[in-house]
Design a protein around this motif. Structure first.
Motif, PDB file in Angstrom:
ATOM      1  N   UNK A 133      -7.930 -15.526   2.404  1.00 38.27           N
ATOM      2  CA  UNK A 133      -6.959 -14.644   3.053  1.00 38.27           C
ATOM      3  C   UNK A 133      -7.547 -13.250   3.255  1.00 38.27           C
ATOM      4  N   UNK A 134      -8.274 -12.759   2.272  1.00 35.81           N
ATOM      5  CA  UNK A 134      -8.890 -11.433   2.412  1.00 35.81           C
ATOM      6  C   UNK A 134      -9.913 -11.425   3.542  1.00 35.81           C
ATOM      7  N   UNK A 135     -10.643 -12.523   3.679  1.00 36.07           N
ATOM      8  CA  UNK A 135     -11.623 -12.608   4.764  1.00 36.07           C
ATOM      9  C   UNK A 135     -10.931 -12.572   6.121  1.00 36.07           C
ATOM     10  N   UNK A 136      -9.792 -13.248   6.251  1.00 33.89           N
ATOM     11  CA  UNK A 136      -9.037 -13.222   7.510  1.00 33.89           C
ATOM     12  C   UNK A 136      -8.441 -11.840   7.768  1.00 33.89           C
ATOM     13  N   UNK A 137      -8.004 -11.181   6.701  1.00 35.82           N
ATOM     14  CA  UNK A 137      -7.482  -9.815   6.841  1.00 35.82           C
ATOM     15  C   UNK A 137      -8.570  -8.874   7.344  1.00 35.82           C
ATOM     16  N   UNK A 138      -9.785  -9.062   6.846  1.00 38.68           N
ATOM     17  CA  UNK A 138     -10.888  -8.166   7.202  1.00 38.68           C
ATOM     18  C   UNK A 138     -11.198  -8.194   8.684  1.00 38.68           C
ATOM     19  N   UNK A 139     -10.971  -9.318   9.335  1.00 38.05           N
ATOM     20  CA  UNK A 139     -11.267  -9.403  10.779  1.00 38.05           C
ATOM     21  C   UNK A 139      -9.976  -9.370  11.602  1.00 38.05           C
ATOM     22  N   UNK A 140      -8.913  -8.827  10.972  1.00 35.24           N
ATOM     23  CA  UNK A 140      -7.643  -8.573  11.656  1.00 35.24           C
ATOM     24  C   UNK A 140      -6.961  -9.836  12.173  1.00 35.24           C
ATOM     25  N   UNK A 141      -7.198 -10.960  11.524  1.00 34.46           N
ATOM     26  CA  UNK A 141      -6.463 -12.168  11.863  1.00 34.46           C
ATOM     27  C   UNK A 141      -5.112 -12.208  11.146  1.00 34.46           C
ATOM     28  N   UNK A 142      -4.939 -11.316  10.163  1.00 31.93           N
ATOM     29  CA  UNK A 142      -3.684 -11.186   9.441  1.00 31.93           C
ATOM     30  C   UNK A 142      -3.241  -9.731   9.447  1.00 31.93           C
ATOM     31  N   UNK A 143      -1.936  -9.515   9.478  1.00 29.66           N
ATOM     32  CA  UNK A 143      -1.387  -8.168   9.366  1.00 29.66           C
ATOM     33  C   UNK A 143      -1.188  -7.779   7.908  1.00 29.66           C
ATOM     34  N   UNK A 144      -1.006  -8.772   7.065  1.00 32.80           N
ATOM     35  CA  UNK A 144      -0.624  -8.502   5.685  1.00 32.80           C
ATOM     36  C   UNK A 144      -0.997  -9.683   4.802  1.00 32.80           C
ATOM     37  N   UNK A 145      -1.388  -9.386   3.576  1.00 31.12           N
ATOM     38  CA  UNK A 145      -1.565 -10.416   2.550  1.00 31.12           C
ATOM     39  C   UNK A 145      -0.656 -10.054   1.377  1.00 31.12           C
ATOM     40  N   UNK A 146       0.159 -11.008   0.944  1.00 32.40           N
ATOM     41  CA  UNK A 146       0.998 -10.814  -0.238  1.00 32.40           C
ATOM     42  C   UNK A 146       0.301 -11.487  -1.407  1.00 32.40           C
ATOM     43  N   UNK A 147       0.050 -10.688  -2.442  1.00 30.82           N
ATOM     44  CA  UNK A 147      -0.796 -11.156  -3.529  1.00 30.82           C
ATOM     45  C   UNK A 147      -0.234 -10.723  -4.873  1.00 30.82           C
ATOM     46  N   UNK A 148      -0.674 -11.429  -5.929  1.00 30.49           N
ATOM     47  CA  UNK A 148      -0.293 -11.039  -7.281  1.00 30.49           C
ATOM     48  C   UNK A 148      -1.378 -10.188  -7.934  1.00 30.49           C
ATOM     49  N   UNK A 268       4.415  -8.972 -14.176  1.00 28.15           N
ATOM     50  CA  UNK A 268       3.769  -9.459 -12.960  1.00 28.15           C
ATOM     51  C   UNK A 268       3.832  -8.363 -11.905  1.00 28.15           C
ATOM     52  N   UNK A 269       2.723  -8.114 -11.241  1.00 28.30           N
ATOM     53  CA  UNK A 269       2.674  -7.124 -10.166  1.00 28.30           C
ATOM     54  C   UNK A 269       2.424  -7.839  -8.849  1.00 28.30           C
ATOM     55  N   UNK A 270       3.039  -7.321  -7.802  1.00 25.73           N
ATOM     56  CA  UNK A 270       2.853  -7.905  -6.476  1.00 25.73           C
ATOM     57  C   UNK A 270       2.471  -6.808  -5.495  1.00 25.73           C
ATOM     58  N   UNK A 271       1.594  -7.180  -4.561  1.00 28.71           N
ATOM     59  CA  UNK A 271       1.030  -6.214  -3.622  1.00 28.71           C
ATOM     60  C   UNK A 271       1.131  -6.709  -2.188  1.00 28.71           C
ATOM     61  N   UNK A 272       1.356  -5.758  -1.305  1.00 29.64           N
ATOM     62  CA  UNK A 272       1.208  -6.006   0.127  1.00 29.64           C
ATOM     63  C   UNK A 272      -0.114  -5.356   0.517  1.00 29.64           C
ATOM     64  N   UNK A 273      -1.077  -6.167   0.921  1.00 31.11           N
ATOM     65  CA  UNK A 273      -2.419  -5.665   1.214  1.00 31.11           C
ATOM     66  C   UNK A 273      -2.628  -5.680   2.717  1.00 31.11           C
ATOM     67  N   UNK A 274      -2.996  -4.526   3.256  1.00 35.08           N
ATOM     68  CA  UNK A 274      -3.156  -4.394   4.701  1.00 35.08           C
ATOM     69  C   UNK A 274      -4.423  -3.615   5.000  1.00 35.08           C
ATOM     70  N   UNK A 275      -4.803  -3.584   6.271  1.00 35.50           N
ATOM     71  CA  UNK A 275      -5.945  -2.774   6.681  1.00 35.50           C
ATOM     72  C   UNK A 275      -5.504  -1.357   7.015  1.00 35.50           C
ATOM     73  N   UNK A 276      -4.221  -1.082   6.881  1.00 32.72           N
ATOM     74  CA  UNK A 276      -3.690   0.242   7.184  1.00 32.72           C
ATOM     75  C   UNK A 276      -3.530   1.051   5.902  1.00 32.72           C
ATOM     76  N   UNK A 277      -4.030   2.279   5.917  1.00 31.80           N
ATOM     77  CA  UNK A 277      -3.762   3.182   4.801  1.00 31.80           C
ATOM     78  C   UNK A 277      -2.285   3.560   4.790  1.00 31.80           C
ATOM     79  N   UNK A 278      -1.764   3.848   5.982  1.00 28.34           N
ATOM     80  CA  UNK A 278      -0.346   4.185   6.130  1.00 28.34           C
ATOM     81  C   UNK A 278       0.315   3.050   6.884  1.00 28.34           C
TER      82      UNK A 278
END
Length: 303
Positions: A133-148, A268-278
């Motif tokens: 998922x992180x690899x797909x995020x890196x090339x902008x194939x995903x807008x967001x990754x929801x992760x623990x 448990x912590x959950x994160x929304x991971x994006x390529x956007x700082x804001x």
């Protein structure tokens, strides 16, 4: 003039770590990408990669090119999102990757606010291992990754961790087991049958520390990467299993399992991971705001 298609191929190879993997993602032949890379290097009069054994490594020029390529394609992504957001009457695509360790019910609760926006949102959801998922995020194939877990810095992926919040875990079991082990909790858990998340799950290490601190030696009957499969075994009465306390109603309704006891020390912590700082994508903003207001204990956003 710089050929941006060739730069895009270079960027994908740098992110994927090999021409073959980049070719698979782009649905092209390795020969096509290899040829385009050679032309780009000729145009720039410098080598961007060096071969080390069977691996490709970036040269110093390649590292510089990758830094600028990251910025170029990030700007392109932001332009695309701005235009899509402003398109009257059009659907706004929302491409989300959900880590397989995130419970399905929780993923639904997190994503539901995006579907309630006044804008028409088309959700495209994928479940996979975090690394993919992180690899797909890196090339902008995903807008967001929801992760623990947050995005690991060693992956070399440029992204930002937006903390959604935290919640404690609880232990669950079918009524017969719950009654047996609820009394004198947590000492009652010594030697109890357990079903636990796989070793790569973020909760695994703190959970094992908690067992050690309370001098509990659980009888581990199984470990599961898929949380739904773990709960299915729990529903059959095989053992006690951990899950977020905020899902207690759903777990009771779907799996017939009751709370044995709450473990406040393990969060448990959950994160929304994006390529956007804001955060700017309306659906991503909706997910983040709703999670912090309604689902979780609010925590600070971290890089």
């Amino acid at each position: 003039m710089l050929n941006y298609k060739q730069l895009y191929y270079f960027w994908n190879v740098a992110k994927a770590g090999s021409i073959t993997r980049a070719a698979e993602r782009l649905h092209l032949t390795p020969q096509t990408i290899s040829g385009q890379l050679a032309e780009l290097e000729r145009a720039l009069t410098t080598d961007l990669f060096r071969r080390v054994g069977r691996r490709l490594e970036l040269t110093s020029a390649g590292k510089l090119a990758l830094t600028h390529a990251d910025e170029i394609f990030q700007i392109g992504y932001e332009l695309e999102q701005s235009l899509l957001s402003g398109a009257a009457g059009g659907e706004l695509p929302f491409r989300v990757g959900v880590a397989d360790a995130v419970p399905k019910t929780l993923a639904y609760q997190l994503l539901a606010p995006a579907m309630a926006l006044s804008e028409s949102v088309r959700l495209i959801c994928y479940e996979d291992k975090l690394e993919r998922l992180f690899a797909e995020l890196a090339i902008h194939q995903l807008d967001l990754v929801i992760s623990d877990r947050p995005l690991p810095s060693e992956l070399g992926v440029k992204g930002y961790n937006h903390a959604l919040g935290q919640c404690a875990i609880a232990f669950y079991a079918v009524p017969e087991l719950a009654v047996r082990y609820r009394a004198d909790f947590p000492r009652s858990l010594r030697g109890a049958p357990f079903l636990l998340p796989g070793d790569k799950a973020a909760v695994q290490a703190p959970l094992m520390r908690w067992f050690s601190e309370h001098q509990i030696q659980p009888r581990i009957l199984g470990k599961f990467d898929d949380s739904a499969l773990m709960k299915a075994f729990g529903k059959a009465g095989v053992g006690i299993f951990p899950a977020p306390i905020i899902l207690s109603d759903e777990i009771r309704d779907q799996y017939g399992a009751e709370v044995v006891g709450c473990v406040d020390e393990v969060m448990l912590s959950y994160y929304a991971i994006s390529v956007e700082r804001r955060l700017t994508h309306p659906a991503v903003v909706a997910v983040s705001e709703a999670a912090q207001k309604a689902l979780f204990v609010k925590v600070d956003t971290v890089r």
